[in-house]
Design an enzyme around this catalytic site. Structure first.
Site, short mmCIF file in Angstrom:
data_model
loop_
_atom_site.label_atom_id
_atom_site.label_comp_id
_atom_site.label_asym_id
_atom_site.label_seq_id
_atom_site.Cartn_x
_atom_site.Cartn_y
_atom_site.Cartn_z
N GLU A 245 0.77 -1.31 -0.01
CA GLU A 245 -0.20 -0.01 0.07
C GLU A 245 0.89 1.21 0.04
O GLU A 245 0.85 2.06 0.92
CB GLU A 245 -0.93 -0.06 1.14
CG GLU A 245 -2.14 -1.12 0.81
CD GLU A 245 -3.18 -1.10 2.10
OE1 GLU A 245 -3.17 -0.31 3.01
OE2 GLU A 245 -4.07 -1.83 1.89
N GLU B 223 -4.52 -8.77 -1.27
CA GLU B 223 -5.07 -8.54 0.20
C GLU B 223 -6.60 -8.08 0.06
O GLU B 223 -6.97 -7.48 -0.78
CB GLU B 223 -4.43 -7.26 0.79
CG GLU B 223 -4.61 -7.07 2.17
CD GLU B 223 -3.84 -5.88 2.69
OE1 GLU B 223 -4.39 -4.97 3.39
OE2 GLU B 223 -2.56 -5.59 2.35
#
Length: 190
Positions: free
Chosen positions: A78, A182
């Site tokens: 991220e 994810e």
């Protein structure tokens, strides 16, 4: 490592493991802390970026000593969340251009020189960043040759239809796979 050994032994099929970093050590980050909205100090090609790339290789080396190999690593978990996360979260912020340059100048060459046949995944963030992120990174032929695929998270999927993100990216870069890496439920309160 013992849990990975047990899982590998129990599996009827080969397990393909991948790893994704959350943060570099504090001394390598612009904010001097493993937590918060820091970036890697300097710019791609410098001592901080080369050292961070070598951390990946040392990580793979140490696990290999225990007979655990990784099918892939991602360049950063991220990377844009690093701009929005709470201050106590460990992260490194990257823009698409910063990730492209890190892959092209540091991480890609380090992996290619290593004895590991570990693949490299890029993005590892929300699909809302596609196809822009792919255009920036894979649009660079040097970076593109090191990248096997794009890692994608699903948390903001309701905002962007798959045709505008996944399908558009696949059409632009059909030789690079897309993999959801994810996901969880309960992310949004509602």
């Amino acid at each position: 490592i013992p849990l990975l050994h047990r899982a590998l032994a129990m599996s009827k099929r080969r397990l393909l493991l991948f790893a994704s970093p959350w943060t570099a050590p504090a001394w390598m980050k612009s904010n001097g802390d493993v937590r918060g909205k820091g970036t890697l100090k300097g710019k791609a090609g410098d001592k901080y970026h080369k050292t961070w790339a070598n951390y990946f290789i040392k990580f793979l080396d140490e696990y290999a000593k225990h007979n655990v190999t990784f099918w892939a690593v991602t360049a950063q978990n991220e990377p844009l969340a690093g701009l929005f996360t709470p201050p106590q979260a460990p992260t490194i912020a990257f823009t698409a251009a910063q990730q492209r340059d890190f892959i092209a100048q540091d991480l890609g060459p380090a992996l290619a020189r290593s004895p590991h046949r570990t693949r490299l995944l890029m993005l590892d963030d929300q699909r809302i960043h596609l196809p822009h992120w792919a255009k920036v990174v894979l649009g660079n032929s040097t970076a593109a040759r090191y990248v096997a695929g794009l890692a994608v998270h699903w948390y903001l999927d309701a905002i962007v239809p798959p045709g505008c993100s996944l399908e558009a990216t696949h059409k632009l870069f059909p030789d690079h796979f897309l993999l959801y890496t994810e996901a969880c439920t309960g992310f949004f309160m509602f």
